[in-house]
Write a protein that holds these residues in place. Structure first.
Motif, short mmCIF file in Angstrom:
data_model
loop_
_atom_site.label_atom_id
_atom_site.label_comp_id
_atom_site.label_asym_id
_atom_site.label_seq_id
_atom_site.Cartn_x
_atom_site.Cartn_y
_atom_site.Cartn_z
N ILE A 196 25.43 25.27 32.44
CA ILE A 196 26.83 25.33 32.84
C ILE A 196 27.32 26.77 32.77
N PHE A 197 26.95 27.45 31.71
CA PHE A 197 27.34 28.85 31.53
C PHE A 197 26.85 29.68 32.70
N LEU A 198 25.61 29.49 33.09
CA LEU A 198 25.04 30.26 34.19
C LEU A 198 25.77 29.98 35.49
N ASN A 199 26.08 28.71 35.76
CA ASN A 199 26.81 28.36 36.98
C ASN A 199 28.19 29.02 36.99
N LEU A 200 28.87 29.01 35.84
CA LEU A 200 30.20 29.61 35.76
C LEU A 200 30.13 31.12 35.95
N GLU A 201 29.16 31.75 35.34
CA GLU A 201 29.11 33.21 35.47
C GLU A 201 28.77 33.61 36.90
N MET A 202 27.97 32.79 37.61
CA MET A 202 27.69 33.10 39.01
C MET A 202 28.94 32.92 39.87
N GLU A 203 29.72 31.86 39.57
CA GLU A 203 30.97 31.66 40.32
C GLU A 203 31.94 32.80 40.06
N ALA A 204 32.09 33.17 38.80
CA ALA A 204 33.01 34.25 38.46
C ALA A 204 32.56 35.57 39.11
N TYR A 205 31.28 35.83 39.09
CA TYR A 205 30.74 37.05 39.71
C TYR A 205 31.05 37.09 41.20
N GLN A 206 30.83 35.95 41.86
CA GLN A 206 31.12 35.89 43.30
C GLN A 206 32.61 36.08 43.56
N THR A 207 33.45 35.56 42.67
CA THR A 207 34.90 35.72 42.82
C THR A 207 35.30 37.19 42.74
N ILE A 208 34.73 37.90 41.77
CA ILE A 208 35.06 39.33 41.63
C ILE A 208 34.63 40.10 42.88
N LEU A 209 33.45 39.81 43.43
CA LEU A 209 33.01 40.47 44.66
C LEU A 209 33.96 40.17 45.82
N GLN A 210 34.44 38.92 45.88
CA GLN A 210 35.38 38.55 46.93
C GLN A 210 36.68 39.35 46.79
N VAL A 211 37.15 39.45 45.56
CA VAL A 211 38.39 40.19 45.31
C VAL A 211 38.24 41.64 45.75
N ILE A 212 37.09 42.24 45.46
CA ILE A 212 36.84 43.62 45.87
C ILE A 212 36.85 43.74 47.39
N ASP A 213 36.23 42.78 48.07
CA ASP A 213 36.19 42.81 49.53
C ASP A 213 37.58 42.61 50.12
N GLU A 214 38.30 41.59 49.61
CA GLU A 214 39.61 41.28 50.17
C GLU A 214 40.61 42.41 49.94
N SER A 215 40.52 43.04 48.76
CA SER A 215 41.47 44.10 48.43
C SER A 215 41.10 45.43 49.07
N GLN A 216 39.84 45.55 49.50
CA GLN A 216 39.35 46.77 50.14
C GLN A 216 39.62 48.00 49.27
N VAL A 217 39.27 47.87 47.98
CA VAL A 217 39.46 48.97 47.05
C VAL A 217 38.10 49.54 46.67
N ASP A 218 38.10 50.79 46.32
CA ASP A 218 36.87 51.44 45.88
C ASP A 218 36.91 51.57 44.36
N ILE A 219 35.97 50.91 43.70
CA ILE A 219 35.88 50.99 42.24
C ILE A 219 34.43 51.30 41.87
N ASP A 220 34.22 51.59 40.62
CA ASP A 220 32.86 51.86 40.13
C ASP A 220 32.17 50.52 39.87
N GLU A 221 31.32 50.10 40.81
CA GLU A 221 30.67 48.78 40.74
C GLU A 221 29.30 48.83 40.08
N GLU A 222 28.92 49.94 39.50
CA GLU A 222 27.58 50.12 38.96
C GLU A 222 27.19 49.00 38.00
N LYS A 223 27.98 48.80 36.94
CA LYS A 223 27.66 47.79 35.92
C LYS A 223 27.67 46.38 36.52
N LEU A 224 28.66 46.15 37.38
CA LEU A 224 28.80 44.81 37.96
C LEU A 224 27.60 44.45 38.83
#
Length: 743
Positions: free
Chosen positions: A676-704
Motif C-alpha cells: 500500500i505504501f508503495l502504491n501511495l508513493e507512486m501516486e504522490a510522485y505522479q501527482t507532483i510531476l503533474q503539478v510541475i507540468d501544469e504549473s510550467q515552473v522550473d524547479i530543481d528536480e534532481e532529488k525528485l
C-alpha cells in the motif's frame, strides 16, 4: 502316486478390456499364491453389492520376489461361493499410492483408506455398507463372540455392515497407534509403550502417541470381530464422548511381524475424545469460546483465516454478501444436496455430512444460489422425508462442523421448521449469528420467532460487517429505539455504508427526520451522513431509489443554513450541490451556493484552511488555499497529496517536492503494509510531476527524479524519463542524473 494339485475354489473372471495390463495367467498365479498365504494381506472392508455378488477389497504386502505391492478387489457370490471377480492393480511400491489415488478419485471414491467405521472404497457415501456404530463403552471384552453380539445389538444396521468371521489381518501380531490428549502422561498398559509426546501450543494439554502390540488368539490371523474387539479393549475406559463421530482404523506401515494400524478421527470427527482434543474446534465452538472470553466478537474476528500459502482471504460473509447484492442467480437443486438431505432423513447423518463436505469442497460452490430451489424441493417431498431426523441432523451438524457451508446448510434446514423453538436452540443461533459469516442464515431462522423484531435488533447491534448489512435489511422500525439506532449507527459497518444507507433512510423516513431535527444536533449530522452515502451510491441502490429526494435535499440544506458554522455540514452541502448539478436541479444548486458563499461560511473556511483543514472545500469556494495545502501535505502526505494541485508558486512546489522525497525515503519502516505504501508513493510522485507540468515552473528536480528512477511502476519510469528529457533539452540535466537514467 503323485498328489493332485488342489483346484482353485473359484472361477476366475477378469475384465481384460479395462485391466489388461496384467494377463489372466498372472492373475491366476497371484490368486494361487494368495491361497497359500505367500502374499500377506489386509482385508479392508466389504464395499458394495451388485445383484448377488458382494465385493470387498484387500491390499497386499509387497512381494520380495518382484518388489511389487498390490491392491485387489474381490467379488464373490454369496450363495455358493463359486463365482469370483478379481481386479488387480500391480505397480512398484513407490507408485502404488499414486495409482490408488488416481483410480479411486476417477471413480468418485473418498480419498483416504481405512477400515472399521467407514466404507472407504465404496463409490457411495461414508454411511452405508461397511460402517459400524459403536460407542466404546468402558468395560473390556475377553470373548469375541460376546463382543460381536454386543456390537450387533448396539445398532440395528451393524450386523449387516461387517463380517466378524472374515480374516482382517493375516498376521499373528499387529500394532496399534493410539492418540491421547491429556495434561499428564496417560497410564500405560502391559502391551503398550509411549512413542511420542507433542506440546499443544496455547494449551495445558499435550498429545501422547502410544503404540500397543496385539496378538491373535489363534496365533495365525485376526478376524474382523477379534481385531475390533482388541481395538476396543485398548480404548475401554479411555475415550468418551465419541458418539456419532467417525473414526478410522488405518494401516500406516508394515513391521517385520505384522502391520501397524492407526486409530484416528476421520474427516467427520470433530468432537473431542473426552477431554482429549487434537486442538481442533468446530466453528460453533470457536465462536462460543470467543464469546465466553470476551463477551462479544471483535470486528476483526474471522472464521476465514488465510491459509499458509495465502497473504489474505475473503472477509467473513463476503460470498453471501456479494452474491446476494450483485450476482445472485437462483439455481436448481444439484443431486448431491438432494442426496445429503435424503440420507439425513434416513438417519444416516455421517453419510449426509460427507456428501455436503464433498460438494462444498469446491470453493466456487456456496449454498446461497440453491436455497430457493431447496426450499421448494423440501416442500414437495415433505411426506417422504422425516423432518425430525432432518432437524436432529441439522442441530448436530451446526454444533460440531468445521465447514462453513455445512453449517449454513444446517441453518437452512432449521429455518424451514415451524416447530416450537427451545431456548437452548435459540441461544446457539444467537451465538452463531454474531459471526458475520452466519448472520444472514440466522436471520432467516429468527423470522419464525415470536419476538423476531427484538431478536433481530439485538443481533444487528452485535455484528460489524456483512452481518450488520443483512440485519439492517431485515430490521423493522417497530419503535423509537430502533429508529434512533438506524439513524445514528445503522449504516456503520466495516464493508461500505452505501449497502445500508437507502434501507436506513426509507425505514426511518429520513425526510421527516430532517424536518423535525434541530439545526445544531447529532440527528442532522447523522442524517447528512446517510444522505451523502445515498448520493455516493456505489455498489447498492442510492438516492435515485429514494422517494421524495427533492424534498429531502431542500430540507437538509435549509437546516444547514440555520445551523452554526460547521465544517462537516458545509462539506455535506457541497456534496449536495455537486449532485444537484449532475441531475440539473438548478434551485437546489442555488440553495447550496447561498450557504457556501455567505460571509460566515467563507470566514470559517479561511480560518480552517490556514490550519490545514477543509482545504479543498475552501479552494472550491474561491479562497487561496495554497498555504493550507502545504500544511495538510506535511501533516499527512498519504491522505492529502491530491491537494498539491492547489500549488502554483515555484517555491511552494519545490518545498513540497523536497519534503516528499525526504519523507518517503525514510518512512517505509513505519508503514504497516509495504505494498500500500508503495502504491501511495507512486501516486504522490505522479501527482507532483503533474503539478510541475501544469504549473510550467522550473524547479530543481534532481532529488525528485533520482527517487522516481527507483520506483517499479512503468508509468512512473515513463514520466520520469520524459522529465529528464525535458531537462536535457533545456540544458539543465546534471551529469549525475544523466548517468542514473542511462543505467
Amino acid at each position: 502316486m503323485a498328489v493332485k494339485k488342489k483346484a482353485l475354489g473359484w472361477e476366475l473372471i477378469t475384465d481384460l478390456e479395462t485391466y489388461g495390463k496384467v494377463t489372466e495367467k498372472r492373475l491366476r498365479e497371484q490368486l494361487e499364491r494368495l491361497e497359500r498365504r505367500e502374499i500377506k494381506f489386509l482385508v479392508l472392508q466389504p464395499s458394495r453389492m451388485i445383484g448377488e455378488t458382494a465385493f470387498l477389497q484387500a491390499s497386499y504386502e509387497f512381494d520380495p520376489a518382484d518388489g511389487m505391492l498390490y491392491g485387489i478387489e474381490f467379488g464373490f457370490r454369496l450363495k455358493d461361493g463359486e463365482n469370483m471377480i478379481m481386479r488387480n492393480y500391480p505397480a512398484p511400491q513407490s507408485q502404488l499410492e499414486k495409482i490408488f489415488e488416481e483410480y479411486f478419485t476417477a471413480h468418485r471414491v473418498p480419498n483416504f483408506s481405512g477400515w472399521l467405521f467407514v466404507n472407504v472404497f465404496g463409490s457411495g457415501p461414508l454411511m452405508g455398507k461397511g460402517q459400524l456404530h459403536w460407542n466404546f463403552p468402558s468395560q473390556p471384552y475377553q470373548d469375541t463372540h460376546t463382543f460381536v453380539e454386543a456390537v450387533n445389538a448396539f445398532s440395528p444396521g451393524n450386523a449387516g455392515n461387517w463380517h466378524p468371521d472374515f480374516t482382517a489381518v493375516a498376521y499373528p501380531v499387529c500394532y496399534l497407534d493410539l492418540l491421547f490428549c491429556e495434561k499428564e502422561e496417560p497410564h500405560l498398559r502391559e502391551n503398550e509403550k509411549l512413542i511420542k509426546k507433542e506440546e499443544i501450543p496455547g494449551s495445558a494439554y499435550s498429545r501422547f502417541i502410544i503404540k500397543a502390540r496385539i496378538q491373535a488368539e489363534n496365533k495365525m490371523a485376526f478376524t474382523e470381530g477379534e481385531l475390533l474387539k482388541a481395538v476396543h479393549n485398548q480404548l475401554a475406559g479411555r475415550y468418551t464422548g465419541i458418539w456419532k463421530e467417525a473414526f478410522i482404523l488405518k494401516r500406516t506401515e508394515a513391521k517385520a511381524d505384522g502391520p501397524l494400524l492407526s486409530f484416528y478421527r476421520g474427516p467427520l470427527g470433530r468432537r473431542a475424545m473426552g477431554i482429549a482434543s487434537s486442538g481442533e474446534q468446530s466453528l460453533y465452538q470457536k465462536i462460543h469460546h470467543e464469546l465466553e472470553e470476551k463477551g462479544s466478537l471483535s470486528s476483526d474476528f474471522t472464521l476465514r483465516p488465510p491459509k499458509e500459502s495465502q497473504k489474505s482471504s475473503f472477509i467473513d460473509g463476503f460470498p453471501d454478501g456479494v452474491g446476494y447484492h450483485h450476482a445472485y442467480v437462483p439455481r436448481p437443486v444439484p443431486r448431491p444436496l438432494k442426496k445429503a438431505f435424503r440420507l439425513a432423513s434416513q438417519g444416516d447423518g455421517v453419510a449426509a455430512e460427507n456428501c455436503l463436505e464433498a460438494f462444498f469442497a469446491d470453493s466456487d460452490e456456496i449454498l446461497l444460489p440453491y436455497m430457493d430451489a431447496l426450499g421448494s424441493w423440501l416442500y414437495r417431498h415433505q411426506e417422504s422425508l422425516d423432518v425430525y431426523k432432518l432437524l436432529d441432523f441439522a442441530w448436530n451438524l451446526m454444533e460440531r462442523s468445521g465447514e462453513i457451508e455445512c453449517v449454513k446448510a444446517a441453518l437452512f434446514l432449521t429455518a424451514q421448521s415451524r416447530h416450537p423453538w427451545e431456548e437452548k436452540d435459540k441461544e446457539m443461533l444467537r451465538e452463531l449469528g454474531q459471526a458475520d459469516e452466519f448472520t444472514f442464515h440466522v436471520l432467516r431462522n429468527m423470522e419464525n420467532w415470536e419476538n423476531r423484531d427484538a431478536e433481530i435488533f439485538q443481533l444487528a447491534q452485535k455484528v460489524h460487517g456483512w452481518g450488520r448489512i443483512f440485519a439492517v435489511h431485515q430490521l423493522q422500525p417497530c419503535n423509537e429505539e430502533v429508529k434512533a439506532w438506524l439513524l445514528h449507527e445503522g449504516i456503520d459497518n466495516i464493508i461500505l455504508p452505501e449497502y445500508s444507507s437507502l434501507e436506513a433512510a426509507q425505514k426511518i423516513d429520513l425526510t421527516e427526520v430532517v424536518r423535525n431535527c434541530q439545526p445544531d444536533s447529532a440527528d442532522l449530522l447523522d442524517a447528512g451522513k446517510i444522505l451523502c452515502s445515498m448520493i455516493k451510491g456505489g455498489p447498492a441502490p442510492g438516492i435515485e431509489a429514494y422517494h421524495g429526494k427533492k424534498e429531502l435535499l431542500r430540507s437538509f440544506l435549509e437546516k444547514i443554513g440555520k445551523a452554526e458554522p460547521d465544517g462537516t455540514l458545509y462539506q455535506m452541502a457541497f456534496y449536495v450541490q455537486q449532485y444537484a448539478e449532475r441531475i440539473h436541479r438548478k434551485k437546489i444548486v442555488q440553495q447550496a451556493e447561498q450557504i457556501l458563499q455567505t460571509p460566515v461560511c467563507l470566514e470559517y473556511l479561511q480560518k480552517q484552511q490556514e490550519q490545514g483543514n477543509l482545504v479543498f472545500l475552501a479552494a472550491m469556494e474561491g479562497l487561496d488555499a495554497a498555504q493550507g495545502a502545504k500544511i495538510a501535505f506535511r501533516r499527512d502526505w498519504e491522505a492529502n497529496f491530491h491537494l498539491l494541485h492547489l500549488l502554483d508558486k515555484p517555491a511552494d512546489i519545490q518545498e513540497m517536492a523536497d519534503f516528499f522525497v525526504e519523507k518517503v525515503t525514510g518512512g517505509k519502516e513505519n508503514c504497516l503494509d509495504g505494498q500500500i505504501f508503495l502504491n501511495l508513493e507512486m501516486e504522490a510522485y505522479q501527482t507532483i510531476l503533474q503539478v510541475i507540468d501544469e504549473s510550467q515552473v522550473d524547479i530543481d528536480e534532481e532529488k525528485l527524479l533520482q527517487f522516481g528512477l527507483t520506483l517499479p511502476g512503468k508509468s512512473c519510469k515513463k514520466s520520469t524519463r520524459a522529465h529528464i528529457q525535458r531537462l536535457k533539452e533545456q540544458g539543465r540535466l546534471s551529469e549525475q542524473l544523466e548517468q542514473a537514467a542511462a543505467l
